[in-house]
Design an enzyme around this catalytic site. Structure first.
Site, PDB file in Angstrom:
ATOM      1  N   HIS A 311       0.860  -1.192   0.000  1.00 45.91           N
ATOM      2  CA  HIS A 311       0.000   0.000   0.000  1.00 45.91           C
ATOM      3  C   HIS A 311       0.889   1.233   0.000  1.00 45.91           C
ATOM      4  CE1 HIS A 311      -3.191   2.813   1.127  1.00 45.91           C
ATOM      5  NE2 HIS A 311      -4.027   1.867   0.746  1.00 45.91           N
ATOM      6  N   ASP A 368      -7.971  -5.347   0.087  1.00 45.74           N
ATOM      7  CA  ASP A 368      -8.451  -6.261  -0.959  1.00 45.74           C
ATOM      8  C   ASP A 368      -8.080  -7.719  -0.714  1.00 45.74           C
ATOM      9  OD1 ASP A 368      -7.603  -3.562  -2.991  1.00 45.74           O
ATOM     10  OD2 ASP A 368      -9.637  -4.299  -2.691  1.00 45.74           O
TER      11      ASP A 368
HETATM   12  C1  SDX Z   1      -6.270  -0.052  -2.890  1.00 48.21           C
HETATM   13  O1  SDX Z   1      -4.502   4.483  -2.056  1.00 48.21           O
HETATM   14  C2  SDX Z   1      -5.438   3.858  -1.411  1.00 48.21           C
HETATM   15  O2  SDX Z   1      -5.838   4.215  -0.330  1.00 48.21           O
HETATM   16  C3  SDX Z   1      -6.010   2.644  -2.136  1.00 48.21           C
HETATM   17  C4  SDX Z   1      -7.007   1.795  -1.358  1.00 48.21           C
HETATM   18  C5  SDX Z   1      -8.286   2.552  -1.109  1.00 48.21           C
HETATM   19  O3  SDX Z   1      -8.997   2.187  -0.151  1.00 48.21           O
HETATM   20  O4  SDX Z   1      -8.627   3.439  -1.919  1.00 48.21           O
HETATM   21  O5  SDX Z   1      -6.440   1.399  -0.136  1.00 48.21           O
HETATM   22  C6  SDX Z   1      -7.406   0.549  -2.149  1.00 48.21           C
HETATM   23  O6  SDX Z   1      -6.056   0.296  -4.015  1.00 48.21           O
HETATM   24  C7  SDX Z   1      -5.385  -1.034  -2.173  1.00 48.21           C
HETATM   25  C8  SDX Z   1      -4.192  -1.507  -3.069  1.00 48.21           C
HETATM   26  C9  SDX Z   1      -4.717  -2.610  -3.985  1.00 48.21           C
HETATM   27  N1  SDX Z   1      -3.665  -2.995  -4.952  1.00 48.21           N
HETATM   28  C10 SDX Z   1      -2.998  -4.142  -4.823  1.00 48.21           C
HETATM   29  O7  SDX Z   1      -3.138  -4.928  -3.887  1.00 48.21           O
HETATM   30  C11 SDX Z   1      -2.056  -4.426  -5.997  1.00 48.21           C
HETATM   31  C12 SDX Z   1      -0.731  -4.962  -5.452  1.00 48.21           C
HETATM   32  N2  SDX Z   1      -0.048  -3.871  -4.748  1.00 48.21           N
HETATM   33  C13 SDX Z   1       0.950  -3.120  -5.470  1.00 48.21           C
HETATM   34  O8  SDX Z   1       0.665  -2.958  -6.830  1.00 48.21           O
HETATM   35  C14 SDX Z   1       1.434  -1.867  -4.730  1.00 48.21           C
HETATM   36  O9  SDX Z   1       1.707  -2.247  -3.456  1.00 48.21           O
HETATM   37  C15 SDX Z   1       0.545  -0.646  -4.680  1.00 48.21           C
HETATM   38  C16 SDX Z   1       0.087  -0.231  -6.042  1.00 48.21           C
HETATM   39  C17 SDX Z   1      -0.637  -0.888  -3.827  1.00 48.21           C
HETATM   40  C18 SDX Z   1       1.377   0.489  -4.061  1.00 48.21           C
HETATM   41  O10 SDX Z   1       2.365   0.821  -4.957  1.00 48.21           O
HETATM   42  P1  SDX Z   1       3.510   1.891  -4.592  1.00 48.21           P
HETATM   43  O11 SDX Z   1       3.212   2.612  -3.331  1.00 48.21           O
HETATM   44  O12 SDX Z   1       3.772   2.703  -5.803  1.00 48.21           O
HETATM   45  O13 SDX Z   1       4.713   0.978  -4.229  1.00 48.21           O
HETATM   46  P2  SDX Z   1       5.772   0.467  -5.280  1.00 48.21           P
HETATM   47  O14 SDX Z   1       5.085  -0.161  -6.443  1.00 48.21           O
HETATM   48  O15 SDX Z   1       6.757   1.555  -5.518  1.00 48.21           O
HETATM   49  O16 SDX Z   1       6.452  -0.707  -4.428  1.00 48.21           O
HETATM   50  C19 SDX Z   1       7.557  -0.441  -3.554  1.00 48.21           C
HETATM   51  C20 SDX Z   1       8.383  -1.714  -3.594  1.00 48.21           C
HETATM   52  C21 SDX Z   1       8.778  -2.117  -5.020  1.00 48.21           C
HETATM   53  O17 SDX Z   1       9.939  -2.904  -4.905  1.00 48.21           O
HETATM   54  P3  SDX Z   1      11.404  -2.145  -5.095  1.00 48.21           P
HETATM   55  O18 SDX Z   1      11.296  -1.300  -6.342  1.00 48.21           O
HETATM   56  O19 SDX Z   1      11.571  -1.331  -3.824  1.00 48.21           O
HETATM   57  O20 SDX Z   1      12.380  -3.282  -5.222  1.00 48.21           O
HETATM   58  O21 SDX Z   1       7.574  -2.820  -3.104  1.00 48.21           O
HETATM   59  C22 SDX Z   1       7.365  -3.754  -4.152  1.00 48.21           C
HETATM   60  C23 SDX Z   1       7.666  -3.040  -5.446  1.00 48.21           C
HETATM   61  O22 SDX Z   1       8.086  -3.975  -6.437  1.00 48.21           O
HETATM   62  N3  SDX Z   1       5.949  -4.170  -4.078  1.00 48.21           N
HETATM   63  C24 SDX Z   1       5.505  -5.397  -4.296  1.00 48.21           C
HETATM   64  C25 SDX Z   1       4.136  -5.338  -4.075  1.00 48.21           C
HETATM   65  N4  SDX Z   1       3.786  -4.088  -3.748  1.00 48.21           N
HETATM   66  C26 SDX Z   1       4.913  -3.362  -3.759  1.00 48.21           C
HETATM   67  N5  SDX Z   1       6.149  -6.543  -4.647  1.00 48.21           N
HETATM   68  C27 SDX Z   1       5.353  -7.635  -4.779  1.00 48.21           C
HETATM   69  N6  SDX Z   1       4.015  -7.664  -4.587  1.00 48.21           N
HETATM   70  C28 SDX Z   1       3.372  -6.514  -4.239  1.00 48.21           C
HETATM   71  N7  SDX Z   1       2.077  -6.530  -4.040  1.00 48.21           N
END
Ligand code: SDX
Length: 434
Positions: A311, A368
């Site tokens: 998140h 989720d």
């Molecule tokens: C919702 O914003 C809100 O409040 C949203 C929400 C709401 O109520 O409105 O809470 C609802 O959208 C919840 C999120 C649902 N999405 C997912 O579950 C999809 C999976 N999650 C990821 O796509 C990600 O965690 C996000 C999109 C939720 C957040 O992305 P960020 O903040 O841009 O983080 P990032 O992609 O920069 O990740 C930081 C690091 C990265 O690794 P490095 O580059 O540091 O090596 O963490 C890793 C990412 O690769 N990472 C994950 C991961 N989430 C982040 N690696 C594997 N699996 C994951 N799920």
């Protein structure tokens, strides 16, 4: 904003030697902000923050999230207390008006919502323009946007009464719109809402009842549905809430703006994750495959990510995920549903939380991760999961929109950019191009 005492930062542009003091603004709680409004004018500089990782785009009094501690407040009330003592409709009132209603205020609000649940009959016809196999979210984008073609008497955004009527219409009609999207996909009749039923019960009635026989509302399912709506009601400046603020800043009508937010929520990185979680758990299939799934999620060359994990704000357990996990276990037990995906989900969570990759990046289950398993137990099909999220979140969107429109000054949102394209160049006639 004037500078108070030591509440400022000084920035210096060493390429020009220019400096300026920027005020630090502190809210009720949370991370203070630097007011950069004068930066362009005085220093000829913009800030650069793709994805708004370090940017507060607005001031708001609606929802507070403490990502470090995993705290979520709606108008100051902890989500855990609202989940235990309140209802979705009472939380709608709270988010819209800022205070919990008195008994009289609640009765009046519930009566208003109850008598706005019908859709214009022309909108019923609108469904027939969609393919039967259209994704229900495509229908939600279409029908919600089309409400601006039917409810002309509540589109004047400068009139507070008109804005209030639009908010009531949205909250009241969205269960009808959503249930009919599901019934249309099955070629089944559209049950009308029934005024004697509560909000969640009415939705279940429109989803699952048939005109040929009585339909008994399952009180456990209705309670779980109501809590699911409540947990999704708002979440600050997430992508879809930021969408409605940007769309609304152009002074577009509320239904067009809501439709834009539905489109944003649909993405698998946002609200579409609940549908993606179930597909992921089903693909993993068994606890034997969890180690491999974690390896794939960590592999930068593999697009696979752990859906329902991570998140932008929470660097601790999403409090909604905790409540959803407890609800999951309770509902499956009460409804005597045995869903093998729950075992996979719990084992996946346990393994991920003990894995250095997830722990070092502070990746926890989000809202989720468990919601889909509850929805499956309630008989909601997977492609309706993000529609359920839309139903809960609509009151958050319209509350954020109303707060923005109601603000002292509404300026159109118009961010700038860092341009890295070609420098100016002359047109080359086609015969001279190589
Ligand atoms: C919702 O914003 C809100 O409040 C949203 C929400 C709401 O109520 O409105 O809470 C609802 O959208 C919840 C999120 C649902 N999405 C997912 O579950 C999809 C999976 N999650 C990821 O796509 C990600 O965690 C996000 C999109 C939720 C957040 O992305 P960020 O903040 O841009 O983080 P990032 O992609 O920069 O990740 C930081 C690091 C990265 O690794 P490095 O580059 O540091 O090596 O963490 C890793 C990412 O690769 N990472 C994950 C991961 N989430 C982040 N690696 C594997 N699996 C994951 N799920």
């Amino acid at each position: 904003m004037s500078i108070q005492g030591k509440d400022y930062v000084t920035i210096t542009d060493h390429s020009t030697g220019q400096s300026m003091d920027l005020p630090i603004l502190r809210g009720t709680d949370g991370v203070p902000v630097i007011d950069i409004n004068q930066l362009r004018k005085k220093m000829n500089l913009y800030t650069f923050d793709p994805g708004f990782v370090s940017t507060a785009a607005c001031e708001s009094k609606i929802t507070f999230i403490d990502g470090e501690e995993g705290r979520l407040l709606f108008r100051g009330y902890p989500i855990e207390e609202l989940a235990e003592h309140s209802s979705f409709l009472e939380v709608c009132y709270l988010l819209l008006y800022g205070e919990l209603p008195t008994e009289g205020e609640y009765d009046k609000f519930r009566d208003l919502i109850t008598h706005h649940t019908l859709l214009h009959e022309g909108l019923r016809e609108f469904y027939k323009g969609f393919r039967r196999d259209a994704h229900p979210m495509a229908i939600m984008v279409g029908i919600l946007g089309a409400m601006s073609a039917f409810y002309h008497d509540s589109l004047d955004i400068s009139d507070p009464n008109s804005r209030e009527v639009s908010a009531h219409r949205l909250i009241a009609k969205i269960p009808t719109i959503a249930a009919w999207a599901y019934r249309y996909s099955k070629g089944e009749p559209f049950p009308y809402p029934r005024n004697e039923l509560g909000y969640a019960s009415n939705f279940l009635h429109m989803m699952f009842s048939y005109p040929t026989e009585p339909y008994a509302i399952n009180s456990i399912a209705a309670k779980a549905m109501d809590l699911l709506f409540l947990l999704h009601a708002d979440h600050g400046q997430n992508a879809s809430a930021s969408t409605i603020r940007l769309a609304g800043s152009s002074k577009a009508n509320p239904f067009a703006c809501i439709s834009a937010s539905v489109g944003t929520l649909w993405g698998p990185a946002h609200g579409g994750a609940n549908e993606a979680v179930i597909k992921m758990l089903a693909d993993i299939g068994s606890t034997k495959n969890i180690a491999k799934a974690l390896e794939r999620a960590k592999d930068k060359d593999d697009p696979f990510r752990l859906m329902g994990f991570g998140h932008r704000v929470y660097k601790n357990y999403d409090p909604r995920a905790k409540l959803m996990r407890n609800m999951c276990q309770q509902v499956l037990e009460d409804l005597q549903v045995d869903d093998p995906l729950l075992e996979v989900a719990e084992a996946l969570e346990e393994a991920a939380l003990q894995d250095e990759y997830f722990a070092s990046r502070r990746l926890f289950p989000n809202v989720d991760f468990y919601s889909g398993i509850v929805l499956r137990a309630l008989g909601i099909p997977t492609n309706m999961f993000t529609v359920i999220f839309t139903m809960g979140r609509s009151v958050g969107w319209i509350s954020q929109w109303n707060e923005m429109i109601n603000a002292e000054r509404v300026r159109i949102g118009r961010p700038s950019q860092l341009y890295t394209g070609p420098a100016q160049r002359a047109y080359v006639p086609i015969e001279q191009r190589k």
